[in-house]
Design a protein around this motif. Structure first.
Motif, PDB file in Angstrom:
ATOM      1  N   ARG A  28      -0.616  -2.344   1.542  1.00  7.50           N
ATOM      2  CA  ARG A  28      -0.871  -1.064   2.199  1.00  7.50           C
ATOM      3  C   ARG A  28      -1.466  -1.309   3.567  1.00  7.50           C
ATOM      4  O   ARG A  28      -2.120  -2.314   3.802  1.00  7.50           O
ATOM      5  CB  ARG A  28      -1.871  -0.236   1.376  1.00  7.50           C
ATOM      6  CG  ARG A  28      -1.428   0.063  -0.034  1.00  7.50           C
ATOM      7  CD  ARG A  28      -0.350   1.079  -0.043  1.00  7.50           C
ATOM      8  NE  ARG A  28       0.095   1.316  -1.412  1.00  7.50           N
ATOM      9  CZ  ARG A  28       0.954   2.232  -1.728  1.00  7.50           C
ATOM     10  NH1 ARG A  28       1.476   2.988  -0.801  1.00  7.50           N
ATOM     11  NH2 ARG A  28       1.326   2.399  -2.971  1.00  7.50           N
ATOM     12  N   SER A  29      -1.232  -0.386   4.488  1.00  3.49           N
ATOM     13  CA  SER A  29      -1.858  -0.423   5.795  1.00  3.49           C
ATOM     14  C   SER A  29      -2.277   0.990   6.159  1.00  3.49           C
ATOM     15  O   SER A  29      -1.911   1.956   5.490  1.00  3.49           O
ATOM     16  CB  SER A  29      -0.909  -0.997   6.845  1.00  3.49           C
ATOM     17  OG  SER A  29       0.204  -0.150   7.004  1.00  3.49           O
ATOM     18  N   VAL A  30      -3.030   1.112   7.237  1.00  2.30           N
ATOM     19  CA  VAL A  30      -3.545   2.413   7.670  1.00  2.30           C
ATOM     20  C   VAL A  30      -2.766   2.858   8.894  1.00  2.30           C
ATOM     21  O   VAL A  30      -2.532   2.074   9.824  1.00  2.30           O
ATOM     22  CB  VAL A  30      -5.051   2.306   7.996  1.00  2.30           C
ATOM     23  CG1 VAL A  30      -5.590   3.632   8.501  1.00  2.30           C
ATOM     24  CG2 VAL A  30      -5.814   1.872   6.763  1.00  2.30           C
ATOM     25  N   GLU A  36      -3.960   7.845   7.487  1.00  7.48           N
ATOM     26  CA  GLU A  36      -3.505   7.839   6.099  1.00  7.48           C
ATOM     27  C   GLU A  36      -3.060   6.436   5.695  1.00  7.48           C
ATOM     28  O   GLU A  36      -2.654   5.640   6.532  1.00  7.48           O
ATOM     29  CB  GLU A  36      -2.318   8.796   5.920  1.00  7.48           C
ATOM     30  CG  GLU A  36      -2.699  10.246   5.832  1.00  7.48           C
ATOM     31  CD  GLU A  36      -3.343  10.597   4.510  1.00  7.48           C
ATOM     32  OE1 GLU A  36      -2.866  10.145   3.448  1.00  7.48           O
ATOM     33  OE2 GLU A  36      -4.339  11.331   4.551  1.00  7.48           O
ATOM     34  N   VAL A  37      -3.102   6.164   4.398  1.00  6.90           N
ATOM     35  CA  VAL A  37      -2.625   4.892   3.879  1.00  6.90           C
ATOM     36  C   VAL A  37      -1.106   4.964   3.761  1.00  6.90           C
ATOM     37  O   VAL A  37      -0.563   5.944   3.262  1.00  6.90           O
ATOM     38  CB  VAL A  37      -3.261   4.597   2.509  1.00  6.90           C
ATOM     39  CG1 VAL A  37      -2.733   3.298   1.943  1.00  6.90           C
ATOM     40  CG2 VAL A  37      -4.767   4.536   2.633  1.00  6.90           C
TER      41      VAL A  37
END
Length: 59
Positions: A28-30, A36-37
């Motif tokens: 996951r990244s922002v 938001e993820v």
């Protein structure tokens, strides 16, 4: 050709497979725009931005 001398037990087989065949969780990244993820290298589903460009129009 190598041939096993004895049958390998179920517990031993499963113990070996659990460490190597495990499916890892997706990374996951922002999102830099909305925070938001999201999945890396994908369009943000919340704001529709990808690499500082609006790709999808969201309401």
């Amino acid at each position: 050709m190598a041939v096993p001398k004895r049958k390998m037990g179920r517990a031993r087989t499963h113990a070996r497979r659990t460490t190597n065949d495990r499916i890892s969780a997706p990374s996951r990244s922002v999102c830099p725009q909305c925070g938001e993820v999201k999945r890396p290298h994908h369009v943000c589903g919340n704001c529709g931005y990808y690499k500082d460009r609006e790709v999808l129009e969201t309401e």
